[in-house]
Design a protein around this motif. Sequence first.
Motif, PDB file in Angstrom:
ATOM      1  N   GLY A 131      23.167   9.000  23.636  1.00 23.84           N
ATOM      2  CA  GLY A 131      21.877   8.534  23.147  1.00 23.84           C
ATOM      3  C   GLY A 131      20.862   8.600  24.260  1.00 23.84           C
ATOM      4  O   GLY A 131      21.218   8.850  25.434  1.00 23.84           O
TER       5      GLY A 131
ATOM      6  N   THR B   1      15.478  12.491  22.869  1.00 23.08           N
ATOM      7  CA  THR B   1      16.630  12.944  22.088  1.00 23.08           C
ATOM      8  C   THR B   1      16.889  14.424  22.297  1.00 23.08           C
ATOM      9  O   THR B   1      18.036  14.865  22.395  1.00 23.08           O
ATOM     10  CB  THR B   1      16.404  12.674  20.595  1.00 23.08           C
TER      11      THR B   1
ATOM     12  N   ASN C 137      18.223  17.203  16.432  1.00 19.08           N
ATOM     13  CA  ASN C 137      18.192  15.736  16.413  1.00 19.08           C
ATOM     14  C   ASN C 137      19.595  15.129  16.474  1.00 19.08           C
ATOM     15  O   ASN C 137      19.862  14.052  15.924  1.00 19.08           O
ATOM     16  CB  ASN C 137      17.473  15.217  15.163  1.00 19.08           C
TER      17      ASN C 137
ATOM     18  N   ARG D 195      22.791  13.286  18.182  1.00 20.56           N
ATOM     19  CA  ARG D 195      22.895  12.156  19.093  1.00 20.56           C
ATOM     20  C   ARG D 195      23.580  12.523  20.406  1.00 20.56           C
ATOM     21  O   ARG D 195      23.189  12.076  21.478  1.00 20.56           O
ATOM     22  CB  ARG D 195      23.657  11.022  18.404  1.00 20.56           C
TER      23      ARG D 195
END
Lengths: 113, 112
Positions: free
Chosen positions: A51, A71, A28, A30
């Motif tokens: 992102g 993501t 997870n 960025r």
Amino acid sequence: DAGITQSPRHKVTETGTPVTLRCHQTENHRYMYWYRQDPGHGLRLIHYSYGVKDTDKGEVSDGYSVSRSKTEDFLLTLESATSSQTSVYFCAISGSSGEETQYFGPGTRLLVL
Amino acid sequence: SQQGEEDPQALSIQEGENATMNCSYKTSINNLQWYRQNSGRGLVHLILIRSNEREKHSGRLRVTLDTSKKSSSLLITASRAADTASYFCATDLGERDDKIIFGKGTRLHILP
């Protein structure tokens, strides 16, 4: 390499064909990056993402495009592969900032004939 | 554009000896990092040193940073065969940025 996978790990293709490499992360994070590594050049940044749907060019972006719709996935596409794109491609991720620690995938060896 | 440059390009030492490799860079930085790459594998992060730090340790690794000389060194003490790898330094470009630039690396070979 935990939490980052690249597919395929090896690929042989012909000049002029499209090629897509996939980077998948379970952290997870960025930030996601695509690098290529060639003898005598070290690691060079191709594109990166900060992102979902947010991407930017790196040092050697010509001939490459990227997409990030989720993501966890960052795709690198060679629209029309050339022999000069024969290389080892690495994906990397970073959580807080691109200037901080990056974690690398195992790499994809691409040979363009 | 090459920000960091490692020296030497290649280094061979006997097992048990210390290995020192250096990195020089061109612009002001916020952080400097060292990574290791074993043959055929991805890079592994070793240590990050910030511009306001002068020295940092991690196990057998010691990193120094001299911002006035724009240089850093990585010392591996009591080298082992498993330390055979390429070592890369990586720096940001000083201003707030989302990327780092890697040098071309030092290839370290530990002789038995």
